[in-house]
Motif scaffolding. Structure first.
Motif, PDB file in Angstrom:
ATOM      1  N   ALA A  51       0.836  -1.210   0.000  1.00  0.00           N
ATOM      2  CA  ALA A  51       0.000   0.000   0.000  1.00  0.00           C
ATOM      3  C   ALA A  51       0.865   1.252   0.000  1.00  0.00           C
ATOM      4  O   ALA A  51       0.558   2.237  -0.691  1.00  0.00           O
ATOM      5  N   GLY A  52       1.955   1.221   0.762  1.00  0.00           N
ATOM      6  CA  GLY A  52       2.858   2.365   0.794  1.00  0.00           C
ATOM      7  C   GLY A  52       3.520   2.605  -0.547  1.00  0.00           C
ATOM      8  O   GLY A  52       3.669   3.752  -0.988  1.00  0.00           O
ATOM      9  N   LEU A  53       3.927   1.524  -1.211  1.00  0.00           N
ATOM     10  CA  LEU A  53       4.525   1.652  -2.543  1.00  0.00           C
ATOM     11  C   LEU A  53       3.517   2.217  -3.544  1.00  0.00           C
ATOM     12  O   LEU A  53       3.854   3.066  -4.377  1.00  0.00           O
ATOM     13  N   LEU A  54       2.262   1.771  -3.447  1.00  0.00           N
ATOM     14  CA  LEU A  54       1.235   2.270  -4.354  1.00  0.00           C
ATOM     15  C   LEU A  54       0.980   3.760  -4.131  1.00  0.00           C
ATOM     16  O   LEU A  54       0.834   4.524  -5.090  1.00  0.00           O
ATOM     17  N   ASP A  55       0.909   4.176  -2.879  1.00  0.00           N
ATOM     18  CA  ASP A  55       0.688   5.598  -2.593  1.00  0.00           C
ATOM     19  C   ASP A  55       1.842   6.445  -3.131  1.00  0.00           C
ATOM     20  O   ASP A  55       1.630   7.524  -3.697  1.00  0.00           O
ATOM     21  N   THR A  56       3.064   5.952  -2.956  1.00  0.00           N
ATOM     22  CA  THR A  56       4.224   6.682  -3.463  1.00  0.00           C
ATOM     23  C   THR A  56       4.211   6.712  -4.986  1.00  0.00           C
ATOM     24  O   THR A  56       4.472   7.749  -5.607  1.00  0.00           O
ATOM     25  N   ALA A  57       3.909   5.580  -5.595  1.00  0.00           N
ATOM     26  CA  ALA A  57       3.838   5.526  -7.055  1.00  0.00           C
ATOM     27  C   ALA A  57       2.763   6.475  -7.581  1.00  0.00           C
ATOM     28  O   ALA A  57       2.963   7.168  -8.586  1.00  0.00           O
ATOM     29  N   ALA A  58       1.628   6.541  -6.890  1.00  0.00           N
ATOM     30  CA  ALA A  58       0.545   7.443  -7.307  1.00  0.00           C
ATOM     31  C   ALA A  58       1.016   8.892  -7.285  1.00  0.00           C
ATOM     32  O   ALA A  58       0.730   9.672  -8.208  1.00  0.00           O
ATOM     33  N   LEU A  59       1.749   9.269  -6.252  1.00  0.00           N
ATOM     34  CA  LEU A  59       2.283  10.633  -6.171  1.00  0.00           C
ATOM     35  C   LEU A  59       3.261  10.905  -7.311  1.00  0.00           C
ATOM     36  O   LEU A  59       3.234  11.976  -7.928  1.00  0.00           O
ATOM     37  N   CYS A  60       4.124   9.933  -7.576  1.00  0.00           N
ATOM     38  CA  CYS A  60       5.115  10.092  -8.652  1.00  0.00           C
ATOM     39  C   CYS A  60       4.439  10.270 -10.007  1.00  0.00           C
ATOM     40  O   CYS A  60       4.755  11.191 -10.774  1.00  0.00           O
TER      41      CYS A  60
END
Length: 211
Positions: free
Chosen positions: A25-34
């Protein structure tokens, strides 16, 4: 780049994906921001891992490629928009309040993810998986809203200005386009748009003007 893995590694990755734990979930949130900030083409696996402060090995433990990560981000956005349209509890019996609450939640989600939505819509033109996911969620949002308007019509004996499917499509398009346009506007402007869209929706559906 897509990393080739063994069958055992792929099964492990699938299990982690289905588990949807906090690391993923943390990776997805970071990817979404990127993706929202930089656009699809400018983002690399290294961009995501650097922002998330994790190793490439950690990334590839959950996703086989940037493409797969982006598709997962698009699916996450779909779930969040569907959730924004849903309301439970005693207040859900007050249909006018449901309309007001879900209108605010949906437009707020557009404000929050406006840049990313633009990237998803652009990517959907060239990625069939993203296109299927995004088209499916748009259809679900509209069909759910149509059923809601039909329920309002039955319970409150209102007379929408046009047929519910046409009305809902117009309102949904206005919320999406207006919310995206105001994603970087002031809080006052954003709140006014929500208030205006709520009033417009109520009147078009057939509710009497609030006293």
């Amino acid at each position: 780049m897509t990393v080739t893995t063994s069958e055992t590694q792929e099964r492990a990755r699938t299990a982690r994906k289905l588990g949807d734990g906090p690391r993923r979930a943390g990776l997805l949130d970071t990817a979404a921001l990127c993706f929202g900030e930089l656009g699809y083409d400018a983002v690399t696996v290294e961009t995501i891992t650097t922002r998330a402060d994790v190793s490439r090995a950690t990334f590839y433990a959950y996703f086989s490629s940037k493409d797969e990560a982006f598709r997962a981000v698009a699916e996450m956005m779909c779930r969040r928009f569907l959730d924004a349209q849903h309301m439970e509890g005693p207040a859900a019996e007050d249909l006018r309040e449901v309309l007001r609450t879900t209108t605010s939640a949906f437009i707020t989600a557009v404000y929050t993810y406006g840049d990313l939505l633009a990237v998803i819509e652009h990517r959907a033109r060239v990625d069939s998986e993203v296109e299927r996911s995004w088209s499916s969620v748009r259809e679900k949002l509209v069909s759910r809203y149509v059923r809601f308007v039909e329920r309002i019509r039955q319970v409150h004996d209102v007379d929408p200005c046009v047929s519910p499917p046409v009305l809902v499509q117009m309102i949904s398009d206005a919320q999406m386009a207006g919310g995206a346009r105001l994603s970087k506007a002031s809080v006052e402007e954003q709140n006014q748009f929500i208030a205006d869209m709520t009033t417009m929706s109520e009147r078009l559906i057939g509710f009497e003007e609030s006293k």
